[in-house]
Design a protein around this motif. Structure first.
Motif, mmCIF file in Angstrom:
data_model
loop_
_atom_site.group_PDB
_atom_site.id
_atom_site.type_symbol
_atom_site.label_atom_id
_atom_site.label_comp_id
_atom_site.label_asym_id
_atom_site.label_seq_id
_atom_site.Cartn_x
_atom_site.Cartn_y
_atom_site.Cartn_z
ATOM 1 N N ARG A 9 4.712 8.561 -3.316
ATOM 2 C CA ARG A 9 5.239 7.447 -4.113
ATOM 3 C C ARG A 9 6.300 6.652 -3.367
ATOM 4 O O ARG A 9 6.454 5.459 -3.586
ATOM 5 C CB ARG A 9 5.815 7.995 -5.423
ATOM 6 N N THR A 10 7.046 7.317 -2.483
ATOM 7 C CA THR A 10 8.131 6.622 -1.783
ATOM 8 C C THR A 10 7.729 6.148 -0.387
ATOM 9 O O THR A 10 8.579 5.702 0.374
ATOM 10 C CB THR A 10 9.376 7.526 -1.679
ATOM 11 N N THR A 11 6.442 6.251 -0.062
ATOM 12 C CA THR A 11 5.944 5.716 1.203
ATOM 13 C C THR A 11 5.297 4.369 0.922
ATOM 14 O O THR A 11 4.360 4.277 0.129
ATOM 15 C CB THR A 11 4.931 6.686 1.848
ATOM 16 N N HIS A 12 5.829 3.343 1.562
ATOM 17 C CA HIS A 12 5.358 1.968 1.331
ATOM 18 C C HIS A 12 4.928 1.341 2.653
ATOM 19 O O HIS A 12 5.640 1.442 3.653
ATOM 20 C CB HIS A 12 6.472 1.095 0.747
ATOM 21 N N TYR A 13 3.774 0.723 2.638
ATOM 22 C CA TYR A 13 3.294 -0.108 3.732
ATOM 23 C C TYR A 13 3.115 -1.492 3.128
ATOM 24 O O TYR A 13 2.272 -1.689 2.259
ATOM 25 C CB TYR A 13 1.960 0.394 4.278
ATOM 26 N N LEU B 202 5.485 -6.900 8.838
ATOM 27 C CA LEU B 202 4.912 -5.661 8.339
ATOM 28 C C LEU B 202 6.079 -4.706 8.143
ATOM 29 O O LEU B 202 6.877 -4.499 9.048
ATOM 30 C CB LEU B 202 3.930 -5.124 9.372
ATOM 31 N N LEU B 203 6.203 -4.134 6.947
ATOM 32 C CA LEU B 203 7.314 -3.248 6.630
ATOM 33 C C LEU B 203 6.796 -1.853 6.330
ATOM 34 O O LEU B 203 5.772 -1.708 5.651
ATOM 35 C CB LEU B 203 8.071 -3.744 5.395
ATOM 36 N N PHE B 204 7.505 -0.833 6.808
ATOM 37 C CA PHE B 204 7.212 0.558 6.488
ATOM 38 C C PHE B 204 8.476 1.155 5.909
ATOM 39 O O PHE B 204 9.553 0.992 6.464
ATOM 40 C CB PHE B 204 6.858 1.392 7.724
ATOM 41 N N ARG B 205 8.351 1.853 4.821
ATOM 42 C CA ARG B 205 9.473 2.571 4.230
ATOM 43 C C ARG B 205 8.949 3.922 3.764
ATOM 44 O O ARG B 205 7.902 3.999 3.131
ATOM 45 C CB ARG B 205 10.064 1.827 3.024
ATOM 46 N N GLU B 206 9.698 4.984 4.093
ATOM 47 C CA GLU B 206 9.300 6.308 3.628
ATOM 48 C C GLU B 206 10.522 7.195 3.496
ATOM 49 O O GLU B 206 11.542 6.966 4.133
ATOM 50 C CB GLU B 206 8.261 6.946 4.549
ATOM 51 N N GLY B 207 10.410 8.176 2.632
ATOM 52 C CA GLY B 207 11.472 9.145 2.444
ATOM 53 C C GLY B 207 11.874 9.264 0.995
ATOM 54 O O GLY B 207 11.859 8.287 0.257
ATOM 55 N N ILE B 208 12.233 10.480 0.611
ATOM 56 C CA ILE B 208 12.645 10.737 -0.766
ATOM 57 C C ILE B 208 14.154 10.573 -0.883
ATOM 58 O O ILE B 208 14.630 9.685 -1.572
ATOM 59 C CB ILE B 208 12.209 12.148 -1.215
ATOM 60 N N LEU B 209 14.903 11.411 -0.205
ATOM 61 C CA LEU B 209 16.358 11.316 -0.227
ATOM 62 C C LEU B 209 16.857 10.530 0.980
ATOM 63 O O LEU B 209 17.605 9.572 0.839
ATOM 64 C CB LEU B 209 16.986 12.716 -0.254
ATOM 65 N N ALA B 210 16.456 10.945 2.156
ATOM 66 C CA ALA B 210 16.768 10.196 3.368
ATOM 67 C C ALA B 210 15.627 9.209 3.583
ATOM 68 O O ALA B 210 14.461 9.557 3.419
ATOM 69 C CB ALA B 210 16.894 11.139 4.553
ATOM 70 N N VAL C 207 1.773 4.360 14.411
ATOM 71 C CA VAL C 207 0.540 4.954 13.896
ATOM 72 C C VAL C 207 0.737 5.244 12.413
ATOM 73 O O VAL C 207 1.651 5.965 12.033
ATOM 74 C CB VAL C 207 0.180 6.238 14.661
ATOM 75 N N LEU C 208 -0.112 4.650 11.594
ATOM 76 C CA LEU C 208 -0.080 4.856 10.142
ATOM 77 C C LEU C 208 -1.338 5.610 9.751
ATOM 78 O O LEU C 208 -2.446 5.129 9.959
ATOM 79 C CB LEU C 208 -0.016 3.514 9.415
ATOM 80 N N LYS C 209 -1.146 6.794 9.172
ATOM 81 C CA LYS C 209 -2.283 7.629 8.806
ATOM 82 C C LYS C 209 -2.564 7.536 7.317
ATOM 83 O O LYS C 209 -1.685 7.212 6.532
ATOM 84 C CB LYS C 209 -2.005 9.082 9.199
ATOM 85 N N LEU D 106 0.815 -1.211 0.000
ATOM 86 C CA LEU D 106 0.000 0.000 0.000
ATOM 87 C C LEU D 106 0.849 1.261 0.000
ATOM 88 O O LEU D 106 1.980 1.254 0.472
ATOM 89 C CB LEU D 106 -0.876 0.041 1.264
ATOM 90 N N HIS D 107 0.271 2.309 -0.518
ATOM 91 C CA HIS D 107 0.769 3.672 -0.366
ATOM 92 C C HIS D 107 -0.307 4.402 0.428
ATOM 93 O O HIS D 107 -1.425 3.914 0.565
ATOM 94 C CB HIS D 107 0.934 4.344 -1.731
#
Length: 185
Positions: free
Chosen positions: A79-83, A90-98, A140-142, A18-19
């Motif tokens: 686009r760079t936020t992944h659930y 359960l994996l969370f990834r977010e961030g453009i450069l960092a 917390v995922l919004k 998901l995004h």
């Protein structure tokens, strides 16, 4: 877009990727249309003369800077936020450069709840709160699309993971040695 397989274990599969809800990019797109329209209208209003090109260039540069800051950055964040829900975690990834990320094993999740405002219910979105064993506190995922469905899926995956671990544990303890349970090493 499939989640990179290099981040997954050999027996792990992506169940849901998901995004944040698509409405998080709605206003940046509306703003883009307004900026393009406003810049075009502003450039058309500049009277003819030797400074016309300079003023139009200034308007174009301002419009491009505003588009970069107010449109492109939110789109890239979305686009760079992944659930990602897999068969094991359960994996969370977010961030453009960092980049920032967190992995929570399904076996460590103790509670999954969701909340929705009236607006969230209308657009089928919400907030997930995930409690896990450890000192890190709740996650917390919004703006999660189909938050109630994701909550139910996570609870189902937690149960399946517990069953899989129990079967692996039972297979480890029960070997076949003349019909008697033995420890496999």
């Amino acid at each position: 877009m499939a989640y990179p397989d290099k981040l997954l274990a050999d027996d792990e599969e992506v169940v849901r990727h998901l995004h944040p809800h698509w409405l998080t990019v709605f206003w940046p797109i509306v703003l883009f249309l307004l900026l393009v329209g406003g810049a075009s209208f502003g450039a058309a209003l500049i009277p003819e003369g030797e400074q016309q090109g300079t003023f139009r260039l200034v308007i174009a540069v301002l419009a491009v800077l505003l588009v970069l800051a107010l449109v492109l950055v939110p789109l890239l964040k979305w686009r760079t936020t992944h659930y990602v829900i897999t068969t094991h975690r359960l994996l969370f990834r977010e961030g453009i450069l960092a980049r920032r990320g967190r992995d929570i094993g399904l076996s460590r999740i103790t509670d999954v709840s969701y909340s929705q405002t009236l607006w969230d219910r209308i657009i089928n979105s919400g907030t997930l709160t995930i409690e896990s064993a450890g000192d890190s506190g709740p996650t917390v995922l919004k703006q999660i699309p189909d938050s109630d469905g994701v909550q139910q899926l996570l609870n189902h995956m937690i149960e399946e993971d517990a069953d899989r671990r129990a079967q692996e544990s039972a297979g480890y303890i029960r070997g076949v040695d003349g019909g008697h349970p033995t420890r496999q090493l």
